[in-house]
Structures are given as structure tokens and as C-alpha cells.
Design a protein around this motif. Structure first.
Motif, PDB file in Angstrom:
ATOM      1  N   THR A 173      29.412  34.922  41.359  1.00 45.25           N
ATOM      2  CA  THR A 173      30.681  34.876  42.090  1.00 45.25           C
ATOM      3  C   THR A 173      30.559  33.999  43.325  1.00 45.25           C
ATOM      4  OG1 THR A 173      31.238  37.104  41.322  1.00 45.25           O
ATOM      5  CG2 THR A 173      32.437  36.269  43.234  1.00 45.25           C
TER       6      THR A 173
ATOM      7  N   LYS B 175      35.239  27.335  33.713  1.00 48.66           N
ATOM      8  CA  LYS B 175      35.843  27.224  35.041  1.00 48.66           C
ATOM      9  C   LYS B 175      34.958  26.394  35.969  1.00 48.66           C
ATOM     10  CE  LYS B 175      36.318  31.570  35.766  1.00 48.66           C
ATOM     11  NZ  LYS B 175      36.579  32.873  36.407  1.00 48.66           N
TER      12      LYS B 175
ATOM     13  N   TYR C 140      32.621  30.637  44.094  1.00 50.39           N
ATOM     14  CA  TYR C 140      33.401  30.433  45.322  1.00 50.39           C
ATOM     15  C   TYR C 140      32.945  29.173  46.061  1.00 50.39           C
ATOM     16  CZ  TYR C 140      36.081  34.775  45.322  1.00 50.39           C
ATOM     17  OH  TYR C 140      36.976  35.772  45.027  1.00 50.39           O
TER      18      TYR C 140
ATOM     19  N   GLU D 193      43.091  35.369  35.253  1.00 53.61           N
ATOM     20  CA  GLU D 193      42.024  36.321  35.561  1.00 53.61           C
ATOM     21  C   GLU D 193      42.557  37.732  35.771  1.00 53.61           C
ATOM     22  OE1 GLU D 193      39.629  34.789  38.738  1.00 53.61           O
ATOM     23  OE2 GLU D 193      38.418  33.674  37.308  1.00 53.61           O
ATOM     24  N   SER D 194      43.809  37.856  36.218  1.00 52.25           N
ATOM     25  CA  SER D 194      44.399  39.189  36.409  1.00 52.25           C
ATOM     26  C   SER D 194      45.112  39.666  35.155  1.00 52.25           C
ATOM     27  CB  SER D 194      45.379  39.170  37.587  1.00 52.25           C
ATOM     28  OG  SER D 194      46.453  38.260  37.326  1.00 52.25           O
TER      29      SER D 194
ATOM     30  N   LEU E 274      45.456  26.872  40.943  1.00 49.67           N
ATOM     31  CA  LEU E 274      44.910  28.102  41.518  1.00 49.67           C
ATOM     32  C   LEU E 274      45.754  29.318  41.129  1.00 49.67           C
ATOM     33  CD1 LEU E 274      43.920  26.853  45.076  1.00 49.67           C
ATOM     34  CD2 LEU E 274      42.374  27.520  43.239  1.00 49.67           C
ATOM     35  N   LEU E 275      47.082  29.155  41.174  1.00 50.39           N
ATOM     36  CA  LEU E 275      47.969  30.257  40.797  1.00 50.39           C
ATOM     37  C   LEU E 275      47.822  30.591  39.316  1.00 50.39           C
ATOM     38  CD1 LEU E 275      51.214  29.303  42.778  1.00 50.39           C
ATOM     39  CD2 LEU E 275      49.628  31.155  43.275  1.00 50.39           C
ATOM     40  N   ASN E 276      47.729  29.554  38.488  1.00 51.77           N
ATOM     41  CA  ASN E 276      47.572  29.789  37.047  1.00 51.77           C
ATOM     42  C   ASN E 276      46.256  30.478  36.727  1.00 51.77           C
ATOM     43  OD1 ASN E 276      50.046  28.702  36.291  1.00 51.77           O
ATOM     44  ND2 ASN E 276      49.233  26.626  36.116  1.00 51.77           N
ATOM     45  N   MET E 277      45.176  30.048  37.394  1.00 53.48           N
ATOM     46  CA  MET E 277      43.880  30.683  37.164  1.00 53.48           C
ATOM     47  C   MET E 277      43.909  32.143  37.626  1.00 53.48           C
ATOM     48  SD  MET E 277      40.958  30.606  35.895  1.00 53.48           S
ATOM     49  CE  MET E 277      40.899  28.876  35.418  1.00 53.48           C
ATOM     50  N   SER E 278      44.606  32.396  38.732  1.00 48.86           N
ATOM     51  CA  SER E 278      44.744  33.768  39.212  1.00 48.86           C
ATOM     52  C   SER E 278      45.487  34.622  38.194  1.00 48.86           C
ATOM     53  CB  SER E 278      45.487  33.767  40.553  1.00 48.86           C
ATOM     54  OG  SER E 278      45.737  35.077  40.983  1.00 48.86           O
ATOM     55  N   ARG E 279      46.551  34.068  37.588  1.00 50.24           N
ATOM     56  CA  ARG E 279      47.311  34.800  36.559  1.00 50.24           C
ATOM     57  C   ARG E 279      46.427  35.104  35.351  1.00 50.24           C
ATOM     58  NH1 ARG E 279      52.166  31.233  34.949  1.00 50.24           N
ATOM     59  NH2 ARG E 279      52.694  33.027  33.621  1.00 50.24           N
TER      60      ARG E 279
END
Length: 360
Positions: free
Chosen positions: A127, A301, A131, A196-197, A189-194
């Protein structure tokens, strides 16, 4: 899987299962004691304790181990139905069984804890590495367009009267390109967040794929002034039932990746076809292709090929793969025999003739 997690959290249930397992195996062995003998019973009970130790916490396993030793003595060692042991050999055997069962329970549980700690440490290191990679990528990807926007705005403010119309147009164009670049990174970034969640919910509707491809070409126009995107529309294609926003993003990311990493003057060709169950997109270029040893990693990723040009976060193809999988689809990549790479995107979708659309 969910029930196993509940058992792992509930210590009382672990005691119940552990004791129940020992009692059940003991009962079965007791029925066949004349056939298998009490030595085999000991091995079977040790096996049960070992299996429990692989999944449960230490105290329920120790209780099961002690119980198995006592039951083995009471039901199987002569004289039966008593805790008395008649021979020194059986007494030594019982003592050895008791020690081995308890040690097995303790050591197996401790090994599991050590493995879990090791996994957590590796996950934490991974992780942190991700990051760091993201931070390094974004520091360049965000700093460059922001600097371009600030520089262009400062020039327009300070030298507005001295600049020709062409100069102003060029500065406005730079601001637009930089703004689109920033917007693309925020979207990624928003798409990757969607992804992963696990919050992707398909908005299904009937769409004309020609229109989707034209949108992709239009949205990449500013970046492809030194590349050529080729597409021959298919007039006989049916309408497809899928999430057009996600499909368009898949194609956009693959095309943008080709623009970014192929030499100037390269050609990028898009083809659309279908079979009885799938809509199939092929995006190919005449660049250098991918090194065979790195080809399977392009969807990871933050992964970028060694010695690739600066720029990019390494998220585009990973997001494309995630959106394809959200449709139960897939993306395959291969190197073309005459040079360049080819991505094949397969999206399972219902289809209908445009003439019948009114009836759907």
C-alpha cells in the motif's frame, strides 16, 4: 465465505464446533473400535485437532485437544469407560498424545498468527509503495498542466495588448489542453476509487456504437494532432444494451494510451464487430508494441513500461479492464505481426435492430 467470517469472529461458536467435532468423530470411532483399534482413533482425533487449529483461535482448539485426550482415554484405552490406564505403555502413549495434541493446537495457532502478521506487513508495504507511486505520478501529472495554466494566464494578463490574435488563441489552446489533462487525471482517480469500493452500477440502455466511437475520437482530438485515428463506421450494426459511459471510457483510455506511447505520425485504427452474444471493439496501432515479458502487466494499477516517456499515472488501462469486467467482459492485448499492439475489448450485450428499437 461470509458464514466462515462469522464463525471466525464468534468464539462461542468455535467452542461449540470444536467440542462437537471431537464428540462426533469419537462416536463414529466407537462404533468401529473393533475394526480400527484405539491407535488409529488417536491419529483421527489428532487430525481433527490439527484441522481446528488451522481455522480457530487458540483457546477453543486447546479445549478440543484436551477433550480429545480425555475421551480417547475414557472410551478407547483399556480398560474402557474409565480413566484408569492398566499398562505403562498405554500410560506413556496417553501422555505423548496429550502433549502432542496440545502442542499441535498451540503451535499451529501461533504459526497462523505469524503468517497473518506477515501478510499484513506485506500488504502495508505494498500500500505504501502504491501511494508513493501515485504521489510521484500525480506530482508530475498535476504540476505540469497547473504550471501551463498559470503561465498562460499570467502572459494574457501582463501582455494582453502586445499579443496578436494568433498568440492569444495559442495560449487559450494551451489552457484548454492543460485543463483537459487535469480533468482526465481527476476522472481516473474517481473511477479507480469507484472500482476499488465496488460501487459500479451499470446504467443500461440501447446505444449506437458508431456514436460512442465518434465521441471517443472527438474527445481525443486535442491530443492526437500528431497521430491519425482511423474508423470506418458500420451502418448495419445493431443497437447494444450496455452502459455507454463506461464503454466510452474503456475505448477512450485505450486510444489515449496509444496516443501517449506510440511515435509521432502513428496510426490508430478502431474496428467494431459483433457475434450472437458480444459487442467487440478492436483498437490497433502501428507503434512498437509491448515487450513480451511485460505484456501481461499492462493492466496493473500504476504500472508503466520501463523506459516509457514521462507522463501518465498508469491507471488508464487498469480502469478500462475494471469497467470491462463490470460488464462481465474482458480485454486482451497482443502484438501484431506487422508491428504495433492490438487491444480486443469484448462486452457481452443484448442487441436489437434499430428498426425494432421502438418496440423494445
Amino acid at each position: 465465505m461470509e458464514s466462515f467470517k462469522n464463525i471466525n469472529k464468534n468464539r462461542g461458536l468455535q467452542y461449540l464446533i470444536g467440542i462437537g467435532s471431537i464428540l462426533f468423530i469419537s462416536f463414529i470411532c466407537y462404533l468401529f473400535i473393533d475394526i480400527i483399534g484405539y491407535h488409529v482413533v488417536a491419529l483421527l482425533l489428532l487430525l481433527v485437532v490439527s484441522i481446528l487449529a488451522m481455522f480457530f483461535k487458540i483457546l477453543p482448539v486447546v479445549v478440543a485437544a484436551v477433550l480429545s485426550a480425555l475421551i480417547w482415554n475414557f472410551l478407547f484405552i483399556q480398560p474402557q469407560l474409565t480413566f484408569k490406564i492398566s499398562t505403562p505403555e498405554d500410560a506413556l502413549l496417553f501422555l505423548m498424545y496429550f502433549v502432542i495434541a496440545v502442542m499441535n493446537a498451540v503451535f499451529t495457532t501461533k504459526i497462523r498468527k505469524a503468517e497473518a502478521a506477515s501478510r499484513k506487513r506485506k500488504e502495508r508495504e505494498k500500500t505504501i509503495q502504491l501511494y508513493n507511486t501515485l504521489f510521484n505520478s500525480l506530482s508530475h501529472e498535476l504540476k505540469t498542466p497547473i504550471a501551463a495554466i498559470i503561465g498562460s494566464v499570467d502572459t494574457l494578463k501582463e501582455s494582453r495588448k502586445k499579443l496578436s490574435a494568433d498568440n492569444k488563441s495559442e495560449l487559450y489552446n494551451e489552457i484548454e489542453i492543460a485543463g483537459n489533462r487535469l480533468n482526465r487525471q481527476v476522472k481516473n482517480l474517481l473511477n479507480m476509487s469507484r472500482l476499488e469500493s465496488d460501487s459500479i452500477h451499470l446504467q443500461l440502455n440501447w446505444y449506437d456504437v458508431n456514436e460512442i466511437v465518434y465521441n471517443v475520437i472527438e474527445n481525443n482530438k486535442l491530443d492526437c494532432n500528431q497521430h491519425q485515428i482511423l474508423y470506418q463506421p458500420e451502418d448495419n450494426l445493431p443497437l447494444f444494451l450496455f452502459d455507454a459511459t463506461l464503454v466510452e471510457q474503456i475505448l477512450h483510455n485505450i486510444v489515449h494510451n496509444a496516443i501517449q506511447y506510440t511515435p509521432k505520425g502513428s496510426k490508430i485504427e478502431i474496428k467494431v464487430s459483433h457475434n450472437s452474444e458480444d459487442c467487440v471493439f478492436e483498437i490497433s496501432d502501428n507503434g512498437k508494441g509491448f515487450p513480451e515479458e511485460n505484456k501481461e502487466r499492462v493492466f496493473e494499477k500504476f504500472y508503466r513500461l520501463p523506459n516509457s516517456a514521462t507522463g501518465g499515472t498508469g491507471l488508464g488501462l487498469s480502469i478500462a479492464q475494471g469497467f470491462a469486467e463490470a460488464h462481465n467482459g474482458k480485454i486482451k492485448v497482443r502484438n501484431r505481426s506487422n508491428g504495433g499492439a492490438q487491444f480486443t475489448v469484448t462486452i457481452p450485450a443484448k442487441m436489437t435492430d434499430p428498426k425494432n428499437y421502438q418496440n423494445e
